[in-house]
Design a protein around this motif. Structure first.
Motif, PDB file in Angstrom:
ATOM      1  N   MET A  71       0.839  -1.199   0.000  1.00  0.00           N
ATOM      2  CA  MET A  71       0.000   0.000   0.000  1.00  0.00           C
ATOM      3  C   MET A  71       0.873   1.248   0.000  1.00  0.00           C
ATOM      4  O   MET A  71       1.838   1.341   0.768  1.00  0.00           O
ATOM      5  CB  MET A  71      -0.908   0.012   1.220  1.00  0.00           C
ATOM      6  N   ASP A  72       0.554   2.183  -0.872  1.00  0.00           N
ATOM      7  CA  ASP A  72       1.310   3.428  -0.955  1.00  0.00           C
ATOM      8  C   ASP A  72       0.337   4.571  -1.269  1.00  0.00           C
ATOM      9  O   ASP A  72       0.274   5.049  -2.403  1.00  0.00           O
ATOM     10  CB  ASP A  72       2.390   3.320  -2.035  1.00  0.00           C
ATOM     11  N   PRO A  73      -0.443   5.037  -0.251  1.00  0.00           N
ATOM     12  CA  PRO A  73      -1.444   6.085  -0.509  1.00  0.00           C
ATOM     13  C   PRO A  73      -0.852   7.376  -1.061  1.00  0.00           C
ATOM     14  O   PRO A  73      -1.461   8.030  -1.908  1.00  0.00           O
ATOM     15  CB  PRO A  73      -2.095   6.309   0.866  1.00  0.00           C
ATOM     16  N   LEU A  74       0.349   7.746  -0.592  1.00  0.00           N
ATOM     17  CA  LEU A  74       0.962   8.974  -1.111  1.00  0.00           C
ATOM     18  C   LEU A  74       1.370   8.802  -2.569  1.00  0.00           C
ATOM     19  O   LEU A  74       1.258   9.739  -3.368  1.00  0.00           O
ATOM     20  CB  LEU A  74       2.185   9.356  -0.267  1.00  0.00           C
ATOM     21  N   GLY A  75       1.822   7.603  -2.911  1.00  0.00           N
ATOM     22  CA  GLY A  75       2.165   7.334  -4.303  1.00  0.00           C
ATOM     23  C   GLY A  75       0.938   7.423  -5.205  1.00  0.00           C
ATOM     24  O   GLY A  75       0.996   7.964  -6.311  1.00  0.00           O
ATOM     25  N   VAL A  76      -0.193   6.912  -4.718  1.00  0.00           N
ATOM     26  CA  VAL A  76      -1.456   6.995  -5.462  1.00  0.00           C
ATOM     27  C   VAL A  76      -1.885   8.448  -5.623  1.00  0.00           C
ATOM     28  O   VAL A  76      -2.341   8.873  -6.687  1.00  0.00           O
ATOM     29  CB  VAL A  76      -2.562   6.188  -4.742  1.00  0.00           C
ATOM     30  N   LEU A  77      -1.725   9.243  -4.533  1.00  0.00           N
ATOM     31  CA  LEU A  77      -2.076  10.662  -4.590  1.00  0.00           C
ATOM     32  C   LEU A  77      -1.246  11.376  -5.648  1.00  0.00           C
ATOM     33  O   LEU A  77      -1.768  12.203  -6.414  1.00  0.00           O
ATOM     34  CB  LEU A  77      -1.842  11.317  -3.220  1.00  0.00           C
ATOM     35  N   MET A  78       0.049  11.056  -5.728  1.00  0.00           N
ATOM     36  CA  MET A  78       0.914  11.698  -6.722  1.00  0.00           C
ATOM     37  C   MET A  78       0.480  11.358  -8.143  1.00  0.00           C
ATOM     38  O   MET A  78       0.543  12.201  -9.046  1.00  0.00           O
ATOM     39  CB  MET A  78       2.371  11.270  -6.508  1.00  0.00           C
ATOM     40  N   THR A  79       0.026  10.134  -8.342  1.00  0.00           N
ATOM     41  CA  THR A  79      -0.452   9.734  -9.670  1.00  0.00           C
ATOM     42  C   THR A  79      -1.658  10.584 -10.084  1.00  0.00           C
ATOM     43  O   THR A  79      -1.771  11.021 -11.237  1.00  0.00           O
ATOM     44  CB  THR A  79      -0.841   8.243  -9.675  1.00  0.00           C
ATOM     45  N   CYS A  80      -2.547  10.825  -9.119  1.00  0.00           N
ATOM     46  CA  CYS A  80      -3.731  11.653  -9.400  1.00  0.00           C
ATOM     47  C   CYS A  80      -3.344  13.102  -9.663  1.00  0.00           C
ATOM     48  O   CYS A  80      -3.854  13.739 -10.600  1.00  0.00           O
ATOM     49  CB  CYS A  80      -4.701  11.589  -8.226  1.00  0.00           C
ATOM     50  N   ILE A  81      -2.434  13.645  -8.836  1.00  0.00           N
ATOM     51  CA  ILE A  81      -2.009  15.036  -8.987  1.00  0.00           C
ATOM     52  C   ILE A  81      -1.267  15.244 -10.300  1.00  0.00           C
ATOM     53  O   ILE A  81      -1.398  16.292 -10.953  1.00  0.00           O
ATOM     54  CB  ILE A  81      -1.112  15.455  -7.799  1.00  0.00           C
ATOM     55  N   ALA A  82      -0.496  14.250 -10.706  1.00  0.00           N
ATOM     56  CA  ALA A  82       0.297  14.367 -11.934  1.00  0.00           C
ATOM     57  C   ALA A  82      -0.580  14.615 -13.152  1.00  0.00           C
ATOM     58  O   ALA A  82      -0.149  15.232 -14.131  1.00  0.00           O
ATOM     59  CB  ALA A  82       1.139  13.114 -12.137  1.00  0.00           C
ATOM     60  N   ALA A  83      -1.827  14.164 -13.090  1.00  0.00           N
ATOM     61  CA  ALA A  83      -2.743  14.356 -14.222  1.00  0.00           C
ATOM     62  C   ALA A  83      -3.045  15.837 -14.448  1.00  0.00           C
ATOM     63  O   ALA A  83      -3.428  16.239 -15.555  1.00  0.00           O
ATOM     64  CB  ALA A  83      -4.038  13.590 -13.973  1.00  0.00           C
ATOM     65  N   TYR A  84      -2.868  16.670 -13.424  1.00  0.00           N
ATOM     66  CA  TYR A  84      -3.143  18.106 -13.526  1.00  0.00           C
ATOM     67  C   TYR A  84      -1.874  18.937 -13.671  1.00  0.00           C
ATOM     68  O   TYR A  84      -1.941  20.165 -13.697  1.00  0.00           O
ATOM     69  CB  TYR A  84      -3.927  18.570 -12.289  1.00  0.00           C
ATOM     70  N   GLY A  85      -0.733  18.273 -13.760  1.00  0.00           N
ATOM     71  CA  GLY A  85       0.517  18.976 -14.001  1.00  0.00           C
ATOM     72  C   GLY A  85       0.902  19.946 -12.898  1.00  0.00           C
ATOM     73  O   GLY A  85       0.640  19.714 -11.710  1.00  0.00           O
ATOM     74  N   ILE A  86       1.499  21.068 -13.294  1.00  0.00           N
ATOM     75  CA  ILE A  86       1.977  22.072 -12.354  1.00  0.00           C
ATOM     76  C   ILE A  86       0.817  22.683 -11.560  1.00  0.00           C
ATOM     77  O   ILE A  86       0.957  22.998 -10.378  1.00  0.00           O
ATOM     78  CB  ILE A  86       2.747  23.183 -13.094  1.00  0.00           C
ATOM     79  N   ALA A  87      -0.344  22.828 -12.212  1.00  0.00           N
ATOM     80  CA  ALA A  87      -1.518  23.380 -11.518  1.00  0.00           C
ATOM     81  C   ALA A  87      -1.913  22.491 -10.341  1.00  0.00           C
ATOM     82  O   ALA A  87      -2.332  22.977  -9.287  1.00  0.00           O
ATOM     83  CB  ALA A  87      -2.689  23.511 -12.489  1.00  0.00           C
ATOM     84  N   GLY A  88      -1.773  21.182 -10.502  1.00  0.00           N
ATOM     85  CA  GLY A  88      -2.081  20.256  -9.422  1.00  0.00           C
ATOM     86  C   GLY A  88      -1.147  20.435  -8.244  1.00  0.00           C
ATOM     87  O   GLY A  88      -1.564  20.381  -7.082  1.00  0.00           O
ATOM     88  N   LEU A  89       0.136  20.678  -8.534  1.00  0.00           N
ATOM     89  CA  LEU A  89       1.108  20.910  -7.465  1.00  0.00           C
ATOM     90  C   LEU A  89       0.820  22.216  -6.724  1.00  0.00           C
ATOM     91  O   LEU A  89       0.935  22.283  -5.496  1.00  0.00           O
ATOM     92  CB  LEU A  89       2.531  20.953  -8.039  1.00  0.00           C
ATOM     93  N   PHE A  90       0.453  23.258  -7.471  1.00  0.00           N
ATOM     94  CA  PHE A  90       0.106  24.539  -6.848  1.00  0.00           C
ATOM     95  C   PHE A  90      -1.093  24.352  -5.912  1.00  0.00           C
ATOM     96  O   PHE A  90      -1.087  24.839  -4.774  1.00  0.00           O
ATOM     97  CB  PHE A  90      -0.223  25.574  -7.921  1.00  0.00           C
ATOM     98  N   ALA A  91      -2.110  23.635  -6.390  1.00  0.00           N
ATOM     99  CA  ALA A  91      -3.310  23.390  -5.585  1.00  0.00           C
ATOM    100  C   ALA A  91      -2.974  22.576  -4.345  1.00  0.00           C
ATOM    101  O   ALA A  91      -3.521  22.807  -3.258  1.00  0.00           O
ATOM    102  CB  ALA A  91      -4.362  22.678  -6.422  1.00  0.00           C
ATOM    103  N   LEU A  92      -2.052  21.635  -4.480  1.00  0.00           N
ATOM    104  CA  LEU A  92      -1.642  20.810  -3.345  1.00  0.00           C
ATOM    105  C   LEU A  92      -0.917  21.656  -2.303  1.00  0.00           C
ATOM    106  O   LEU A  92      -1.143  21.509  -1.095  1.00  0.00           O
ATOM    107  CB  LEU A  92      -0.737  19.685  -3.833  1.00  0.00           C
ATOM    108  N   GLY A  93      -0.049  22.561  -2.768  1.00  0.00           N
ATOM    109  CA  GLY A  93       0.645  23.462  -1.852  1.00  0.00           C
ATOM    110  C   GLY A  93      -0.324  24.378  -1.125  1.00  0.00           C
ATOM    111  O   GLY A  93      -0.159  24.665   0.066  1.00  0.00           O
TER     112      GLY A  93
END
Length: 210
Positions: free
Chosen positions: A1-23
């Motif tokens: 199980m790697d929930p953070l890894g799964v979260l990164m896969t989802c965020i990656a779909a939104y590119g840089i905007a996803g990282l900004f939203a995560l921050g």
């Protein structure tokens, strides 16, 4: 199980905007451990999800934006409501009222230094913008110190994740995040003990002089 890894896969779909939203979300959703998320971002960057520099810039931009929103909200409120906001944010971050009061007292005498330093301390970094707004800290100084602190924090943990992924390509982001947490807690305990020892030594020296 790697929930953070799964979260990164989802965020990656939104590119840089996803990282900004995560921050940005990290400032308002304390259940997201920022160090763990940043380590996972570093691992994903090593896997080619984003360039490291872009990951640092985007997460830093979102985090700074969140700080400025909290700071501005506190400025707009009266003193009583500002205190209630501080108490609420502190409670959500898992801080006792006693610790919040301690940070308040310290902030009063060392505003600029603590705005920077507070961004390097888990939980305290979440209430720092509210405290700065409560004391009506200068916005330019607050922004500069906050940006510097967030830059150090984000680069450190994204760098840890990136290096770990380079050494162990199949690193589990969630397990690595827990290991980083243990290291952080151990460092905090050591620093707290060192500070208390130094304080007692100084107090003993002053008494002997008297």
């Amino acid at each position: 199980m790697d929930p953070l890894g799964v979260l990164m896969t989802c965020i990656a779909a939104y590119g840089i905007a996803g990282l900004f939203a995560l921050g940005l979300a990290e400032r308002f959703v304390p259940i997201l451990p920022s160090y763990g998320v940043l380590v996972a971002i570093g691992i994903a960057a090593a896997d080619g999800a984003w360039p490291v520099a872009s990951a640092v810039a985007a997460t830093m931009g979102g985090s700074v934006a969140g700080c400025l929103l909290l700071y501005g909200l506190t400025i707009a409120l009266n003193e009583d409501r500002s205190h209630r906001l501080l108490t609420t944010v502190g409670r959500l971050a898992g801080m006792s009222s006693k610790r919040v009061d301690s940070v308040l007292v310290s902030f009063h005498g060392h505003q600029r230094l603590l705005v920077f330093g507070s961004q390097l301390v888990p939980t305290v970094r979440l209430i720092s913008p509210v405290i700065a707004g409560l004391f009506r800290a200068d916005m330019r100084s607050f922004t500069a110190a906050t940006m510097a602190g967030i830059a150090v924090w984000n680069m450190l943990f994204i760098g840890v994740g990136h290096v770990a992924a380079s050494i162990a390509p199949n690193a589990n982001a969630s397990i690595l995040a827990v290991q980083v947490l243990v290291l952080l807690l151990a460092t905090e305990v050591i620093l707290a003990l060192a500070w208390q020892w130094r304080r007692r030594k100084r107090s003993g020296t002053m008494r002997s002089r008297e």
